[in-house]
Scaffold this motif. Structure first.
Motif, PDB file in Angstrom:
ATOM      1  N   LEU A  17       3.394   2.790 -15.637  1.00 52.91           N
ATOM      2  CA  LEU A  17       4.361   3.699 -14.802  1.00 52.91           C
ATOM      3  C   LEU A  17       5.537   3.329 -14.627  1.00 52.91           C
ATOM      4  O   LEU A  17       6.567   4.086 -14.562  1.00 52.91           O
ATOM      5  N   MET A  18       5.602   1.859 -14.545  1.00 53.48           N
ATOM      6  CA  MET A  18       7.029   1.388 -14.514  1.00 53.48           C
ATOM      7  C   MET A  18       7.687   1.705 -15.556  1.00 53.48           C
ATOM      8  O   MET A  18       9.179   1.864 -15.713  1.00 53.48           O
ATOM      9  N   LEU A  19       7.200   1.715 -16.717  1.00 56.16           N
ATOM     10  CA  LEU A  19       7.856   1.935 -18.187  1.00 56.16           C
ATOM     11  C   LEU A  19       8.412   3.388 -18.302  1.00 56.16           C
ATOM     12  O   LEU A  19       9.391   3.627 -18.621  1.00 56.16           O
ATOM     13  N   LEU A  20       7.558   4.233 -17.660  1.00 52.89           N
ATOM     14  CA  LEU A  20       7.659   5.874 -17.507  1.00 52.89           C
ATOM     15  C   LEU A  20       9.237   6.072 -16.517  1.00 52.89           C
ATOM     16  O   LEU A  20       9.817   6.649 -17.059  1.00 52.89           O
ATOM     17  N   ASN A  21       9.022   5.195 -15.361  1.00 54.04           N
ATOM     18  CA  ASN A  21      10.145   5.321 -14.629  1.00 54.04           C
ATOM     19  C   ASN A  21      11.490   4.774 -15.347  1.00 54.04           C
ATOM     20  O   ASN A  21      12.305   5.414 -15.144  1.00 54.04           O
ATOM     21  N   LEU A  22      11.237   3.745 -15.892  1.00 60.65           N
ATOM     22  CA  LEU A  22      12.385   3.286 -16.595  1.00 60.65           C
ATOM     23  C   LEU A  22      13.105   4.022 -17.557  1.00 60.65           C
ATOM     24  O   LEU A  22      14.058   4.297 -17.518  1.00 60.65           O
ATOM     25  N   THR A  23      12.259   4.680 -18.324  1.00 58.24           N
ATOM     26  CA  THR A  23      12.648   5.590 -19.632  1.00 58.24           C
ATOM     27  C   THR A  23      13.365   6.655 -18.825  1.00 58.24           C
ATOM     28  O   THR A  23      14.721   6.849 -19.107  1.00 58.24           O
ATOM     29  N   ILE A  24      13.057   7.209 -17.783  1.00 59.00           N
ATOM     30  CA  ILE A  24      13.459   8.465 -17.167  1.00 59.00           C
ATOM     31  C   ILE A  24      14.926   8.046 -16.436  1.00 59.00           C
ATOM     32  O   ILE A  24      16.003   8.644 -16.510  1.00 59.00           O
ATOM     33  N   TYR A  25      14.690   6.933 -15.666  1.00 63.70           N
ATOM     34  CA  TYR A  25      15.888   6.235 -15.123  1.00 63.70           C
ATOM     35  C   TYR A  25      16.990   6.076 -16.131  1.00 63.70           C
ATOM     36  O   TYR A  25      18.221   6.463 -15.880  1.00 63.70           O
ATOM     37  N   ILE A  26      16.783   5.616 -17.257  1.00 64.63           N
ATOM     38  CA  ILE A  26      17.722   5.325 -18.285  1.00 64.63           C
ATOM     39  C   ILE A  26      18.440   6.708 -18.765  1.00 64.63           C
ATOM     40  O   ILE A  26      19.705   6.640 -18.883  1.00 64.63           O
ATOM     41  N   THR A  27      17.531   7.423 -19.058  1.00 60.45           N
ATOM     42  CA  THR A  27      18.028   9.028 -19.633  1.00 60.45           C
ATOM     43  C   THR A  27      19.205   9.531 -18.429  1.00 60.45           C
ATOM     44  O   THR A  27      20.356  10.022 -18.884  1.00 60.45           O
ATOM     45  N   MET A  28      18.711   9.480 -17.278  1.00 57.95           N
ATOM     46  CA  MET A  28      19.306  10.005 -16.173  1.00 57.95           C
ATOM     47  C   MET A  28      20.904   9.256 -15.860  1.00 57.95           C
ATOM     48  O   MET A  28      21.658   9.972 -15.649  1.00 57.95           O
ATOM     49  N   THR A  29      20.542   8.040 -15.912  1.00 59.86           N
ATOM     50  CA  THR A  29      21.843   7.193 -15.845  1.00 59.86           C
ATOM     51  C   THR A  29      22.853   7.329 -16.848  1.00 59.86           C
ATOM     52  O   THR A  29      24.028   7.581 -16.778  1.00 59.86           O
ATOM     53  N   LEU A  30      22.293   7.441 -18.064  1.00 58.85           N
ATOM     54  CA  LEU A  30      23.019   7.630 -19.382  1.00 58.85           C
ATOM     55  C   LEU A  30      23.953   8.968 -19.112  1.00 58.85           C
ATOM     56  O   LEU A  30      25.291   9.040 -19.497  1.00 58.85           O
ATOM     57  N   GLY A  31      23.211   9.867 -18.887  1.00 59.12           N
ATOM     58  CA  GLY A  31      23.709  11.227 -18.822  1.00 59.12           C
ATOM     59  C   GLY A  31      24.830  11.420 -17.686  1.00 59.12           C
ATOM     60  O   GLY A  31      25.932  12.049 -17.989  1.00 59.12           O
ATOM     61  N   THR A  32      24.509  10.735 -16.572  1.00 56.57           N
ATOM     62  CA  THR A  32      25.558  10.497 -15.441  1.00 56.57           C
ATOM     63  C   THR A  32      26.610   9.953 -15.762  1.00 56.57           C
ATOM     64  O   THR A  32      28.084  10.501 -15.501  1.00 56.57           O
ATOM     65  N   PHE A  33      26.411   8.807 -16.261  1.00 57.15           N
ATOM     66  CA  PHE A  33      27.735   7.987 -16.689  1.00 57.15           C
ATOM     67  C   PHE A  33      28.714   8.604 -17.847  1.00 57.15           C
ATOM     68  O   PHE A  33      29.877   8.805 -17.764  1.00 57.15           O
ATOM     69  N   MET A  34      27.879   9.410 -18.885  1.00 53.76           N
ATOM     70  CA  MET A  34      28.535  10.252 -19.811  1.00 53.76           C
ATOM     71  C   MET A  34      29.407  11.371 -19.466  1.00 53.76           C
ATOM     72  O   MET A  34      30.606  11.548 -19.784  1.00 53.76           O
ATOM     73  N   LEU A  35      28.841  11.893 -18.193  1.00 52.31           N
ATOM     74  CA  LEU A  35      29.621  13.085 -17.627  1.00 52.31           C
ATOM     75  C   LEU A  35      30.622  12.431 -17.077  1.00 52.31           C
ATOM     76  O   LEU A  35      31.782  13.045 -16.934  1.00 52.31           O
ATOM     77  N   PHE A  36      30.474  11.461 -16.223  1.00 54.58           N
ATOM     78  CA  PHE A  36      31.754  11.005 -15.659  1.00 54.58           C
ATOM     79  C   PHE A  36      32.811  10.406 -16.490  1.00 54.58           C
ATOM     80  O   PHE A  36      33.958  10.696 -16.350  1.00 54.58           O
ATOM     81  N   MET A  37      32.404   9.976 -17.821  1.00 53.51           N
ATOM     82  CA  MET A  37      33.263   9.728 -18.905  1.00 53.51           C
ATOM     83  C   MET A  37      34.130  10.624 -19.352  1.00 53.51           C
ATOM     84  O   MET A  37      35.314  10.535 -19.464  1.00 53.51           O
ATOM     85  N   LEU A  38      33.472  11.738 -19.664  1.00 51.78           N
ATOM     86  CA  LEU A  38      34.032  12.976 -20.265  1.00 51.78           C
ATOM     87  C   LEU A  38      35.189  13.600 -19.052  1.00 51.78           C
ATOM     88  O   LEU A  38      36.015  13.985 -19.592  1.00 51.78           O
ATOM     89  N   SER A  39      34.442  13.809 -17.903  1.00 49.70           N
ATOM     90  CA  SER A  39      35.565  14.343 -16.759  1.00 49.70           C
ATOM     91  C   SER A  39      36.821  13.053 -16.313  1.00 49.70           C
ATOM     92  O   SER A  39      37.601  13.490 -15.560  1.00 49.70           O
TER      93      SER A  39
END
Length: 347
Positions: free
Chosen positions: A200-222
């Motif tokens: 479950l930790m690995l699942l959480n890590l995968t979802i956390y990484i995708t969410m954080t990458l998406g958020t950072f990329m949106l911040f960099m875009l704006s």
């Protein structure tokens, strides 16, 4: 930084992590950690200024201390058991030392003080690598030594991390610091479930990484680094503003979005293992995180700019950043909830 140099450094960072992932010998794991740590420092100092230099120094000192503690744990284990292999069950003292060393590397509470400072001091792209890629190697080792770890120590660190992650982000206006505290809280959720269901930790890590990458990329875009600059997004990039709203609420763990899956599964797993009190406390503390995400969402999407942009000349240049990875990341970080039954069978 020149592209060939950046390519060499990035390949060293990646190969260091991969070395940690595929090794079953403590010495090669330690070498992988060292390669990764020494190669990430030039990336943190990409924009050379005193702030980045200070952040890189803090990162280096913390990670070097953690590496030293890890090696000390490995040597104690070697003296007592004569084994270098990871799969060999380590001595309790050595196991506790290794757990503390990995907690320092991950930025778990009470060793979390470097995370907000370093993330705030480095460029946004470097902060993104720091809060996503750099978590993979230590968590993979925690996953491997789970059976020998002290569950009470892990649960104590998890509760403190969730509390610090929620409490620390409340008064922040800097986006990178908010994401750093969010990272501490997410690490707490992962560590809480490690003893009971490491997958479950690995699942959480995968979802956390995708969410954080998406958020950072949106911040960099704006090109946003503070709540104030984020509130200007609505006037120029309305779609980006609404996407930031979605990913923020997903990071907070609201039900229709992907961020709810790991929290739901972890609470379920903890309750099954007679840890209902811990699960309730963590769920209540998650409301603190949700509050500061809601505050950002309010600043981004629900407050209008003082005047509409009617000038003939653009007041902000068009972004030339490459956004190829952004659509899939946003889809994964917001729309995975219907796939939960499949994830339950897999994990």
């Amino acid at each position: 930084m020149k592209p060939p140099i950046l390519a060499i450094i990035m390949s060293t960072v990646i190969s260091g992590t991969i070395m940690v992932l595929i090794s079953s010998h403590w010495l090669t794991i330690w070498i992988g950690f060292e390669m990764n740590m020494l190669a990430i420092i030039p990336i943190l100092m990409k924009k050379f200024n005193p702030r980045a230099m200070e952040a890189s120094t803090k990162y280096f000192l913390t990670q070097a201390t953690a590496s030293m503690l890890l090696m000390l744990g490995v040597i104690i284990n070697l003296l007592l058991t004569g084994q270098w292999t990871v799969l060999n069950k380590p001595n309790p003292i050595a196991s506790n030392m290794m757990t503390v060393a990995l907690a320092m590397k991950l930025g778990l509470s009470p060793f979390h003080f470097w995370v907000p400072e370093v993330t705030q001091g480095v460029p946004t792209s470097s902060g993104m690598i720091l809060l996503t890629w750099q978590k993979i190697a230590p968590l993979s080792i925690l996953y491997q030594i789970t059976p020998s770890m002290n569950p009470n120590l892990l649960v104590a660190m998890a509760i403190m991390s969730v509390l610090v992650g929620g409490w620390g982000g409340l008064n922040q206006t800097q986006l990178r610091k908010i994401l750093a505290y969010s990272s501490i809280a997410h690490m707490g959720w992962m560590i809480a479930v490690t003893t009971y269901n490491p997958t479950l930790m690995l699942l959480n890590l995968t979802i956390y990484i995708t969410m954080t990458l998406g958020t950072f990329m949106l911040f960099m875009l704006s090109a946003s680094t503070t709540t104030l600059s984020l509130s200007h997004t609505w006037n120029k990039l309305p779609l980006t503003a609404s996407l930031i709203l979605m990913t923020m609420l997903s990071l907070g763990g609201l039900p229709p979005l992907s961020g709810f899956i790991p929290k739901w599964m972890i609470i379920h797993e903890l309750t099954k293992n007679d840890m209902a009190t811990v699960a309730t406390f963590m769920a209540m503390t998650a409301l603190l995180n949700l509050y500061f995400y809601m505050r950002l969402t309010y600043a981004t999407a629900l407050t209008m700019f003082p005047s509409t942009n009617i000038m003939k000349m653009k007041w902000q240049f068009e972004s030339t950043k490459n956004t190829t990875l952004l659509p899939p990341l946003i889809v994964i970080s917001t729309m995975l909830l219907p796939l939960t039954p499949m994830m339950l069978t897999l994990f």
